[in-house]
Design a protein around this motif. Sequence first.
Motif, PDB file in Angstrom:
ATOM      1  N   UNK A   1       0.844  -1.202   0.000  1.00  0.00           N
ATOM      2  CA  UNK A   1       0.000   0.000   0.000  1.00  0.00           C
ATOM      3  C   UNK A   1       0.878   1.251   0.000  1.00  0.00           C
ATOM      4  N   UNK A   2       1.967   1.177   0.778  1.00  0.00           N
ATOM      5  CA  UNK A   2       2.899   2.319   0.872  1.00  0.00           C
ATOM      6  C   UNK A   2       3.491   2.656  -0.495  1.00  0.00           C
TER       7      UNK A   2
ATOM      8  N   UNK B   1      -7.514  -8.210  13.673  1.00  0.00           N
ATOM      9  CA  UNK B   1      -7.155  -6.796  13.872  1.00  0.00           C
ATOM     10  C   UNK B   1      -6.941  -6.076  12.554  1.00  0.00           C
ATOM     11  N   UNK B   2      -6.293  -6.767  11.584  1.00  0.00           N
ATOM     12  CA  UNK B   2      -6.050  -6.151  10.267  1.00  0.00           C
ATOM     13  C   UNK B   2      -7.368  -5.879   9.554  1.00  0.00           C
TER      14      UNK B   2
ATOM     15  N   UNK C   1      -5.426   6.488   4.019  1.00  0.00           N
ATOM     16  CA  UNK C   1      -6.093   6.015   5.241  1.00  0.00           C
ATOM     17  C   UNK C   1      -5.519   4.676   5.689  1.00  0.00           C
ATOM     18  N   UNK C   2      -5.216   3.793   4.735  1.00  0.00           N
ATOM     19  CA  UNK C   2      -4.654   2.476   5.081  1.00  0.00           C
ATOM     20  C   UNK C   2      -3.276   2.634   5.730  1.00  0.00           C
ATOM     21  N   UNK C   3      -2.471   3.551   5.209  1.00  0.00           N
ATOM     22  CA  UNK C   3      -1.149   3.809   5.799  1.00  0.00           C
ATOM     23  C   UNK C   3      -1.319   4.362   7.214  1.00  0.00           C
ATOM     24  N   UNK C   4      -2.301   5.252   7.392  1.00  0.00           N
ATOM     25  CA  UNK C   4      -2.516   5.897   8.696  1.00  0.00           C
ATOM     26  C   UNK C   4      -2.944   4.935   9.795  1.00  0.00           C
ATOM     27  N   UNK C   5      -3.633   3.840   9.412  1.00  0.00           N
ATOM     28  CA  UNK C   5      -4.039   2.871  10.447  1.00  0.00           C
ATOM     29  C   UNK C   5      -3.009   1.747  10.578  1.00  0.00           C
ATOM     30  N   UNK C   6      -1.804   1.955  10.016  1.00  0.00           N
ATOM     31  CA  UNK C   6      -0.705   1.004  10.216  1.00  0.00           C
ATOM     32  C   UNK C   6      -0.727  -0.187   9.296  1.00  0.00           C
ATOM     33  N   UNK C   7      -1.386  -0.065   8.116  1.00  0.00           N
ATOM     34  CA  UNK C   7      -1.467  -1.207   7.190  1.00  0.00           C
ATOM     35  C   UNK C   7      -0.698  -0.958   5.897  1.00  0.00           C
TER      36      UNK C   7
END
Length: 937
Positions: free
Chosen positions: A433-434, A487-488, A466-472
């Motif tokens: 995603x990053x 959790x993911x 948003x995905x990066x911001x929630x640690x994914x």
Amino acid sequence: MAKNSIIIKGARQHNLKNIDITIPRDKFVVFTGLSGSGKSSLAFDTIYAEGQRRYIESLSSYARQFLGQMDKPDVDYIEGLSPAISIDQKTTSKNPRSTVGTVTEVYDYLRLIYSRIGVPHCPKCKKVIKQQTVDEIIDKILSFENGTKLQILAPVVRAKKGEHQKVFESAKKSGYVRVRADGVTYDLYEEIKLEKTKRHSIEIVVDRIALKDGISARLADSLETALKLGNGLVIVEIIGGEEMLFSQNYACPDCGISIEEMSPRMFSFNSPFGACPTCSGLGNLTEFDEDLIIPDKSLSLREGAIKAMGWNVKDPGTIAHAQLSGLAKKYGFSLDTPINELSDEHYNILMYGTNGEPISYFYKYNIEQPFEGVMKCIERRYKESFSSYMRAEYENYMSSITCPDCHGERLKKEVLAVTINGKSISDVTKMSVRDAKKFFEEIELTDTEKLIANQVLKEINARLGFLVNVGLGYLTLARSAGTLSGGEAQRIRLATQIGSGLTGVLYILDEPSIGLHQRDNDKLLATLKNLRDLGNTLIVVEHDEDTMFAADYIVDIGPGAGVHGGEVVAQGTVDEIMKSKRSETGLYLSGAKKIEVPSKRRDGNGKFLTVYGASQNNLKNIDVTFPLGKFVAVTGVSGSGKSSLVNEILYKKLSAVLNGSKKKATNFKKIEGIENLDKVINIDQSPIGRTPRSNPATYTGVFTDIRDLFASTNEAKIRGYKSGRFSFNISGGRCEACSGDGILKIEMNFLPDVYVPCEVCKGKRYNRETLEVKYKDKNIYEVLEMTVEEGLEFFKNLPKIKRKLQTLYDVGLGYIKIGQPSTTLSGGEAQRVKLATELSRRSTGKTIYILDEPTTGLHTADVHRLIDVLNTLVDTGNTVVVIEHNLDIIKTADHIIDLGPEGGDMGGTIVCTGTPEEVAKCEKSFTGKYLKKYLKK
């Protein structure tokens, strides 16, 4: 008051004790308390259920019948409710077609952008392909031999549902005589009936011609007519031969490959227009695996090397023995030769047959026929079998392989040849995603492309952000949704909700910190605060200390679990909770109670289990050593490769060797030290059963002992009752009116289904005669209704039953009912029932226990108890391997294996190993950095 608060009066759902509570609105509120204290009953079964129910009841009765109905919770009234959205952990799709890209809807936008500004290339010669003119199509057709018979078809309907009568009438009025529907040609003057609910493809037959000199003018007219009818598409079918699709839109002039006009559905692996035809868009195929059919090649045929059903060579009376004896005699090998000593030629004949060459064997008669081979025979039996049992049995010998045509990319070659900045849609979904976010931020487009794609790019970048911001950020968009942790999956749904930008909503989250390393927890908390700052109320069921310190308000439910819980012990800010002497949570937060660091680490038994060349998913060909006889914690940031190493390689291989399972572990070179173990036990959080008939008593086996006890009473002996009489799963002793369920389900269409107690047995599941048999004045129903704690006292003089109940009590489940339906147990409770079951078995001291995040759903007090249980297992000589982020568990381990340094493609290596003290000194380890302060505490 209700404008600023949610006011609840008289909540009695499950174990809640008629509580009244006021919760502030537009705040970040944490519900905490021991496992089973009633947090979820208040948050999900009361507040969420009522908020959802009221919103749904505001819709029309017609709309309501299509929505999942919520039962009315047992509460007097609730004021100040908003429409509620629940973000829990149980909603991950296990569908193999569901990926991170489809779940987050990023893939929908990717399909859109690729169909609008993608550059198509020829899948063969890689040249950019462009539109075909009518002249080019004519030249291609005229290149066939004279006399070739063709029919020219105009595709008017492509894979659309309906009867399409108007299409047929219109074609008939226009003077056409024939149509082809779903590959079958019909006369338009006959009645054509198509199924309304199925997808159909319809082509009008424009012309039928034979190629000869002077035909080009007629051919041109027919093609122009067909292209007009088919919106730029025409199908030319050589009668009795191939079929070609031509397009005025795109085609390669050299290879003659045409593709239809690009549309979003063409880039979908869930649509027949885009999916790879070989694997139907799944990316892999399931086929029989030689290594599962013959798992141990050091065995001979007579020793039972072939494990598949129907190949028993030990018994001389079987057809398999007769065939293989005849085969061995003809080709000069022995049934006593180990498989790995057979020549390649003999092995191929055994597995794939004699290629039509007959063999002679005697089975009741002298038979001479070709031998089809073990693999081909199993494949044939599987295809021919109508028995679901037989098919399931054969499926044990199958494994998944990557599709040979699309190489796991799920799409047609023509679709994969469409690129933006040199990257196909599959290339983008394989990025983390990053990296995908970086690609779209730096994308180079022409001015026209920018005008077309600006809006879509904005949506893609926002969602990836948003995905990066929630640690994914470490996940890839192509990752299957079924492989995500709870959790993911929850954080993905959280990212989707932030993207929706709603305000005034009540969000209820179930432990969003699960599976998240402390380093990533800060990102999650920032995300939750952002959701609150938009003007929403957040209720988070959580045990994580960092989350509690970040919350505006905390509600502590307790004081104990089950019947000992259901009250509000304390509420207020984190400082107020820490001052409360009655709050177990407050005592741990303030440090008045704590989990101590062991004064000494175990030395182990001096033996090791070593995995060589682990390369599953993102693991980078690493060698990992697990010391035996120790408590081992596998740590690292989310996505670092912990589950790939422990669950996919270690557990699957150990399970196949020690437990005889048919799981196949791949992507490693070898594992040494398995001979030092006698069994492997995986204690996960999957349900102990999927129906209300399954319960802790049936799972632990104590129900069998209780039924035997009732069958041994004098009353039962006089009546001739055996232990089966006391089972609610079989006829005889159960109530037949409700088949032993105790309740009856009444469907109510657009109202929730109503469950009513059975009128005959009054919910007791057994018939009157069975309930007349008593032990110590209690019948079987009354025993199943006891809590484990009550059962311990009741059965204190029966060691066999007491031992099993004692282990349930020791893991902190004294509050659950002995016969509580498994569907009402949480994931943490289910895991502890499994743990108790293993504890109740006699230990050999050579067992390895594998637990994946056992602290999920556990309060710090429960974690304290869990550590004691795990230490008991290790103290008897066993090995415990735990995948964990909880620092209380990690600090008590004897040995840590820390993976990383990052997640996804930047992880998969060993950062450091050793005792917690050694890992805490490691500068590169994120786990070590956070562990340092816990060891100081």
